[in-house]
Design an enzyme around this catalytic site. Structure first.
Site, PDB file in Angstrom:
ATOM      1  N   ARG A  83     -31.435  52.088  -5.353  1.00  0.00           N
ATOM      2  CA  ARG A  83     -31.050  53.284  -4.605  1.00  0.00           C
ATOM      3  C   ARG A  83     -31.137  54.581  -5.391  1.00  0.00           C
ATOM      4  O   ARG A  83     -30.907  54.602  -6.598  1.00  0.00           O
ATOM      5  CB  ARG A  83     -29.617  53.104  -4.100  1.00  0.00           C
ATOM      6  N   HIS A 108     -35.282  51.237  -2.220  1.00  0.00           N
ATOM      7  CA  HIS A 108     -36.533  50.493  -2.393  1.00  0.00           C
ATOM      8  C   HIS A 108     -37.788  51.272  -1.985  1.00  0.00           C
ATOM      9  O   HIS A 108     -38.684  50.743  -1.324  1.00  0.00           O
ATOM     10  CB  HIS A 108     -36.455  49.169  -1.629  1.00  0.00           C
ATOM     11  N   HIS A 182     -38.933  41.270  -5.535  1.00  0.00           N
ATOM     12  CA  HIS A 182     -37.749  41.013  -4.722  1.00  0.00           C
ATOM     13  C   HIS A 182     -37.724  39.609  -4.122  1.00  0.00           C
ATOM     14  O   HIS A 182     -37.332  39.428  -2.967  1.00  0.00           O
ATOM     15  CB  HIS A 182     -37.641  42.079  -3.629  1.00  0.00           C
ATOM     16  N   ASP A 254     -23.902  42.364  -5.710  1.00  0.00           N
ATOM     17  CA  ASP A 254     -25.061  43.209  -5.392  1.00  0.00           C
ATOM     18  C   ASP A 254     -25.001  44.341  -6.413  1.00  0.00           C
ATOM     19  O   ASP A 254     -24.813  45.499  -6.068  1.00  0.00           O
ATOM     20  CB  ASP A 254     -24.963  43.712  -3.952  1.00  0.00           C
ATOM     21  N   GLU A 323     -33.531  40.944  -9.727  1.00  0.00           N
ATOM     22  CA  GLU A 323     -34.421  42.105  -9.701  1.00  0.00           C
ATOM     23  C   GLU A 323     -34.314  42.855 -11.023  1.00  0.00           C
ATOM     24  O   GLU A 323     -33.406  43.661 -11.222  1.00  0.00           O
ATOM     25  CB  GLU A 323     -34.046  43.017  -8.530  1.00  0.00           C
TER      26      GLU A 323
END
Ligand code: BGC
Length: 359
Positions: A83, A108, A182, A254, A323
């Site tokens: 982000r 993304h 991803h 996350d 990631e």
């Protein structure tokens, strides 16, 4: 089994671009299928402890489903993975506005990032590897980003059961770049339930806490004494529902982990980032990277509404991602390692996934 790389048509996009799929196979039967749409890894088969091959990444059977709606299954992410706050940053005195596509933020690479573009591709082969090279030129201003970005991403499958992902990019203007892959992993096989019993070691003493919109606060916080301490192998589900504000905001993990990197190590040296184990199938995944961070996402937004390959339903927390990246929102956070690429420089990043089994 012998080493091979083959190529086949994989359909056509709604705007009539032909898409190809490359199949890389190594002598142990490990097989990676990747298509030119988004550089997406469509399937990845590795043996379990009995030698049986299983597909360990989530995705769809055909191109149409990827085009219609995909939560970035298996894709190359760019120009900026993760982000950027409010989709805005200032560089060289100019403020840029990117598409806002995730609450108030840009995620993304924007509305039509690298995951939704058709790449040029060709295969490569040596006496111990097979690979596919994806290339595209992202024009100046694409998705609001400055500069023409020339990008090459190479997937190399080695005889020793490693998939090496190499990223390179050059620019003609200063611009932020942060590329990642991803894939959503379920080491027991895509669609075979959740990953809460799968175990992770993350080589990180600290992480970057977020606000309620997933933007880092700028703090580098120790993992010690928190549910983010994965320095020893721990089940993903062991603490995921703990009473913790960070986990609550994200609906699970996350978060960007700050990888331990000894000062003595050259900046381009690989560090061991993650060891993942599925006690059920015995499959293991080790991740090595040159990047300073890694986003561990536990499929918290999967909710059973996606039916993927072979008619299998992807349940809540039915996968985890690894990631490798620079930290989220770095263009707005001067204390984070810089993500700005300058003309004359080459962006270079490498991540290795090593597949194995334990007894
Ligand atoms: C993000 C998640 C997001 C997922 C799929 C991850 O990189 O951190 O918040 O839901 O990608 O879009």
């Amino acid at each position: 089994m012998s080493r091979s790389v083959t190529q086949a048509p994989f359909g056509t996009t709604p705007d009539s671009q032909a898409v190809e799929i490359y199949t890389l196979t190594n002598p142990h039967g490990i097989q990676v299928r990747a298509m030119t749409y988004g550089g997406v890894i469509v399937s990845l088969k590795t043996p379990d402890r009995t030698g049986e091959l299983g597909d360990i990444v989530l995705g769809y059977d055909d191109l149409a489903h990827y085009v219609a709606d995909s939560p970035y299954f298996g894709a190359i992410i760019g120009r900026y993975a993760n982000r950027i706050a409010k989709g805005r940053f200032t560089l060289d005195g100019k403020t840029y506005q990117l598409p806002v596509n995730d609450g108030p933020n840009s995620l993304h690479g924007g509305t039509k990032g690298f995951d939704k573009r058709v790449w040029d591709a060709h295969s490569v082969q040596t006496d111990s590897t097979v690979g596919v090279v994806f290339h595209r030129v992202s024009p100046d201003g694409e998705e609001g980003y400055p500069g023409t970005l020339d990008v090459t991403v190479t997937y190399t499958l080695k005889d020793d059961d490693e998939l090496v992902i190499d990223y390179r990019a050059t620019t003609d203007e200063d611009t932020p770049v942060n590329l990642t892959q991803h894939s959503y992993f379920n080491l027991d096989g895509a669609g075979n339930g959740d990953v809460l019993g799968q175990e992770l070691m993350v080589n990180a003493d600290s992480y970057t806490p977020i606000d309620s919109t997933f933007i880092p606060t700028g703090q580098i916080a120790p993992v010690a004494g928190t549910p983010f301490d994965f320095r020893t192998l721990t089940a993903i589900g062991a603490r995921i529902d703990d009473d913790n504000q960070q986990l609550k905001w994200a609906g699970g993990y996350d978060h960007n982990f700050v990888l331990n990197r000894p000062d003595s190590l050259p900046a381009d040296a690989l560090v061991h980032a993650v060891h993942a184990v599925d006690p059920k199938s015995g499959r293991t995944l080790d991740v090595y990277t040159t990047e300073p961070g890694i986003q561990i996402y536990t499929g918290n937004f999967l909710d059973g509404t996606i039916t993927g390959k072979d008619g299998k339903v992807y349940v809540h927390r039915g996968a985890f991602t690894v990631e490798t990246q620079h930290y989220p929102d770095s263009p707005n956070e001067p204390s984070f390692p810089s993500t700005i690429l300058h003309p004359g420089q080459t962006y270079q990043s490498r991540t290795v996934w090593k597949f194995g089994v334990q007894g």
